[in-house]
Design a protein around this motif. Structure first.
Motif, PDB file in Angstrom:
ATOM      1  N   PRO A 196      -6.695  -0.168   9.806  1.00 32.01           N
ATOM      2  CA  PRO A 196      -6.332  -1.551   9.480  1.00 32.01           C
ATOM      3  C   PRO A 196      -7.439  -2.255   8.701  1.00 32.01           C
ATOM      4  O   PRO A 196      -8.626  -2.117   9.030  1.00 32.01           O
ATOM      5  CB  PRO A 196      -6.133  -2.186  10.863  1.00 32.01           C
ATOM      6  N   THR A 197      -7.073  -2.984   7.661  1.00 30.41           N
ATOM      7  CA  THR A 197      -8.050  -3.657   6.821  1.00 30.41           C
ATOM      8  C   THR A 197      -7.566  -5.057   6.466  1.00 30.41           C
ATOM      9  O   THR A 197      -6.786  -5.233   5.522  1.00 30.41           O
ATOM     10  CB  THR A 197      -8.362  -2.843   5.541  1.00 30.41           C
ATOM     11  N   GLU A 198      -8.015  -6.022   7.202  1.00 29.43           N
ATOM     12  CA  GLU A 198      -7.684  -7.411   6.872  1.00 29.43           C
ATOM     13  C   GLU A 198      -8.303  -7.794   5.541  1.00 29.43           C
ATOM     14  O   GLU A 198      -7.739  -8.580   4.774  1.00 29.43           O
ATOM     15  CB  GLU A 198      -8.179  -8.338   7.990  1.00 29.43           C
ATOM     16  N   ARG A 199      -9.460  -7.212   5.247  1.00 25.69           N
ATOM     17  CA  ARG A 199     -10.125  -7.480   3.974  1.00 25.69           C
ATOM     18  C   ARG A 199      -9.260  -7.002   2.812  1.00 25.69           C
ATOM     19  O   ARG A 199      -9.153  -7.671   1.782  1.00 25.69           O
ATOM     20  CB  ARG A 199     -11.488  -6.782   3.965  1.00 25.69           C
ATOM     21  N   GLY A 200      -8.638  -5.823   2.969  1.00 22.93           N
ATOM     22  CA  GLY A 200      -7.781  -5.305   1.916  1.00 22.93           C
ATOM     23  C   GLY A 200      -6.567  -6.182   1.674  1.00 22.93           C
ATOM     24  O   GLY A 200      -6.165  -6.403   0.532  1.00 22.93           O
ATOM     25  N   VAL A 201      -5.974  -6.699   2.747  1.00 16.43           N
ATOM     26  CA  VAL A 201      -4.834  -7.611   2.621  1.00 16.43           C
ATOM     27  C   VAL A 201      -5.273  -8.890   1.910  1.00 16.43           C
ATOM     28  O   VAL A 201      -4.582  -9.400   1.024  1.00 16.43           O
ATOM     29  CB  VAL A 201      -4.241  -7.927   4.005  1.00 16.43           C
ATOM     30  N   LYS A 202      -6.434  -9.402   2.287  1.00 14.22           N
ATOM     31  CA  LYS A 202      -6.963 -10.614   1.666  1.00 14.22           C
ATOM     32  C   LYS A 202      -7.155 -10.412   0.165  1.00 14.22           C
ATOM     33  O   LYS A 202      -6.819 -11.289  -0.644  1.00 14.22           O
ATOM     34  CB  LYS A 202      -8.293 -10.993   2.331  1.00 14.22           C
ATOM     35  N   HIS A 203      -7.689  -9.249  -0.217  1.00 17.68           N
ATOM     36  CA  HIS A 203      -7.901  -8.980  -1.637  1.00 17.68           C
ATOM     37  C   HIS A 203      -6.595  -8.993  -2.421  1.00 17.68           C
ATOM     38  O   HIS A 203      -6.530  -9.534  -3.535  1.00 17.68           O
ATOM     39  CB  HIS A 203      -8.581  -7.614  -1.806  1.00 17.68           C
ATOM     40  N   LEU A 204      -5.557  -8.408  -1.865  1.00 18.94           N
ATOM     41  CA  LEU A 204      -4.262  -8.400  -2.553  1.00 18.94           C
ATOM     42  C   LEU A 204      -3.721  -9.807  -2.728  1.00 18.94           C
ATOM     43  O   LEU A 204      -3.170 -10.158  -3.776  1.00 18.94           O
ATOM     44  CB  LEU A 204      -3.268  -7.536  -1.783  1.00 18.94           C
ATOM     45  N   ARG A 205      -3.884 -10.617  -1.715  1.00 22.80           N
ATOM     46  CA  ARG A 205      -3.397 -11.997  -1.803  1.00 22.80           C
ATOM     47  C   ARG A 205      -4.217 -12.804  -2.800  1.00 22.80           C
ATOM     48  O   ARG A 205      -3.684 -13.688  -3.488  1.00 22.80           O
ATOM     49  CB  ARG A 205      -3.404 -12.629  -0.410  1.00 22.80           C
ATOM     50  N   GLU A 206      -5.503 -12.490  -2.920  1.00 24.81           N
ATOM     51  CA  GLU A 206      -6.337 -13.158  -3.910  1.00 24.81           C
ATOM     52  C   GLU A 206      -5.889 -12.793  -5.322  1.00 24.81           C
ATOM     53  O   GLU A 206      -5.823 -13.649  -6.212  1.00 24.81           O
ATOM     54  CB  GLU A 206      -7.809 -12.762  -3.702  1.00 24.81           C
TER      55      GLU A 206
ATOM     56  N   GLU B 124       1.212  -4.921   7.161  1.00 27.97           N
ATOM     57  CA  GLU B 124       0.830  -6.097   6.371  1.00 27.97           C
ATOM     58  C   GLU B 124       0.304  -5.712   4.992  1.00 27.97           C
ATOM     59  O   GLU B 124       0.502  -6.446   4.021  1.00 27.97           O
ATOM     60  CB  GLU B 124      -0.238  -6.909   7.118  1.00 27.97           C
ATOM     61  N   PHE B 125      -0.384  -4.560   4.918  1.00 30.45           N
ATOM     62  CA  PHE B 125      -0.900  -4.136   3.614  1.00 30.45           C
ATOM     63  C   PHE B 125       0.258  -3.804   2.674  1.00 30.45           C
ATOM     64  O   PHE B 125       0.239  -4.174   1.501  1.00 30.45           O
ATOM     65  CB  PHE B 125      -1.836  -2.941   3.754  1.00 30.45           C
ATOM     66  N   GLY B 126       1.266  -3.112   3.202  1.00 27.25           N
ATOM     67  CA  GLY B 126       2.434  -2.796   2.387  1.00 27.25           C
ATOM     68  C   GLY B 126       3.152  -4.042   1.912  1.00 27.25           C
ATOM     69  O   GLY B 126       3.573  -4.130   0.749  1.00 27.25           O
ATOM     70  N   THR B 127       3.278  -5.024   2.788  1.00 34.53           N
ATOM     71  CA  THR B 127       3.921  -6.286   2.417  1.00 34.53           C
ATOM     72  C   THR B 127       3.127  -7.012   1.341  1.00 34.53           C
ATOM     73  O   THR B 127       3.687  -7.493   0.346  1.00 34.53           O
ATOM     74  CB  THR B 127       4.070  -7.184   3.650  1.00 34.53           C
ATOM     75  N   ALA B 128       1.790  -7.065   1.536  1.00 31.81           N
ATOM     76  CA  ALA B 128       0.943  -7.759   0.565  1.00 31.81           C
ATOM     77  C   ALA B 128       0.963  -7.059  -0.784  1.00 31.81           C
ATOM     78  O   ALA B 128       0.940  -7.714  -1.834  1.00 31.81           O
ATOM     79  CB  ALA B 128      -0.489  -7.846   1.099  1.00 31.81           C
TER      80      ALA B 128
END
Length: 233
Positions: free
Chosen positions: A142-152, A186-190
């Motif tokens: 799990p990578t919250e940082r990776g999800v954040k990057h996609l949203r950025e 969440e990563f797939g969704t982002a």
């Protein structure tokens, strides 16, 4: 990118995400693992590994574990710092007007800011070391940082920037990366939301040498469309 002195070893175990025990020349050594991901399918007892020997005598660990051998695939570079390094080398050979790493955008730091003529491009880099049935997957933890990057990137695209997420495939024989939604939905969704907003997805397969890693330009594969400035490889 090229390493210094490389030695061979056999993986023993990994007490925590920062260190591992490796047998080198018949002796058990405590080494630093240059990847905080799980790598559970790779770091198996008895697996052949490659380590970079440090030239700093003051270090607590003399070696950095940078690669592991996997049946059917071969050597996989698991150095989490390597992906940005090889992308920087690759981008600098692509005739951009500007290649600027670690670019500050708002309250964020984007891996690369690029300029080519009138094109203004943000690029985030993700290293892929997880392979399942010939397909690469990200993330392996799990990578919250990776999800954040996609949203950025999604937000930047909505502001008019061209945006790319580049998956560096740190192994040979794999040319595609998919979101590992079983690990982190969440990563797939982002990623889907980013693509819908116009963020481009780029796959960068690599050649893995004993002491080097290089993006294989001949095998670079694009997913959907990529910005004009990234179209020439």
């Amino acid at each position: 990118m090229k390493y210094g002195k490389i030695v061979e070893g056999k993986f023993i175990d990994r007490p925590n995400r920062f260190i591992a025990h490796v047998e080198i020349a018949g002796k058990a050594e405590t080494v630093h693992v240059k990847n905080t991901g799980r790598c559970r399918e790779l770091l198996l007892p008895g697996a052949a590994v490659r380590l970079e020997q440090s030239d700093n005598p003051a270090r607590k660990t003399l070696y950095d574990l940078v690669a592991v051998y996997k049946d059917r695939i071969g050597w996989i570079n698991i150095d989490s710092q390597a992906s940005n390094k090889v992308v920087k080398e690759w981008l600098e050979a692509q005739d951009y007007d500007v290649v600027r790493p670690e670019y500050t955008y708002g309250n964020s730091r984007i891996d690369f800011y690029l300029e080519k003529g009138e094109h203004r491009i943000f690029m985030e880099v993700k290293g892929c070391t997880l392979e399942i049935n010939g397909i690469g997957y990200f993330p392996d933890a799990p990578t919250e940082r990776g999800v954040k990057h996609l949203r950025e990137l999604t937000a930047a695209r909505q502001e008019g920037y061209e945006c790319v997420v580049a998956f560096v495939i740190q192994m040979e024989g794999v040319t595609e990366v998919r979101p590992y939604v079983e690990m982190q939905p969440e990563f797939g969704t982002a990623l889907a939301e980013a693509e819908a907003a116009g963020v481009k997805v780029l796959f960068l397969p690599c050649k893995v040498g004993r002491d080097w890693l290089k993006i294989d330009g001949k095998l670079v594969k694009k997913c959907y469309q990529i910005p004009v400035a990234l179209g020439k490889v």
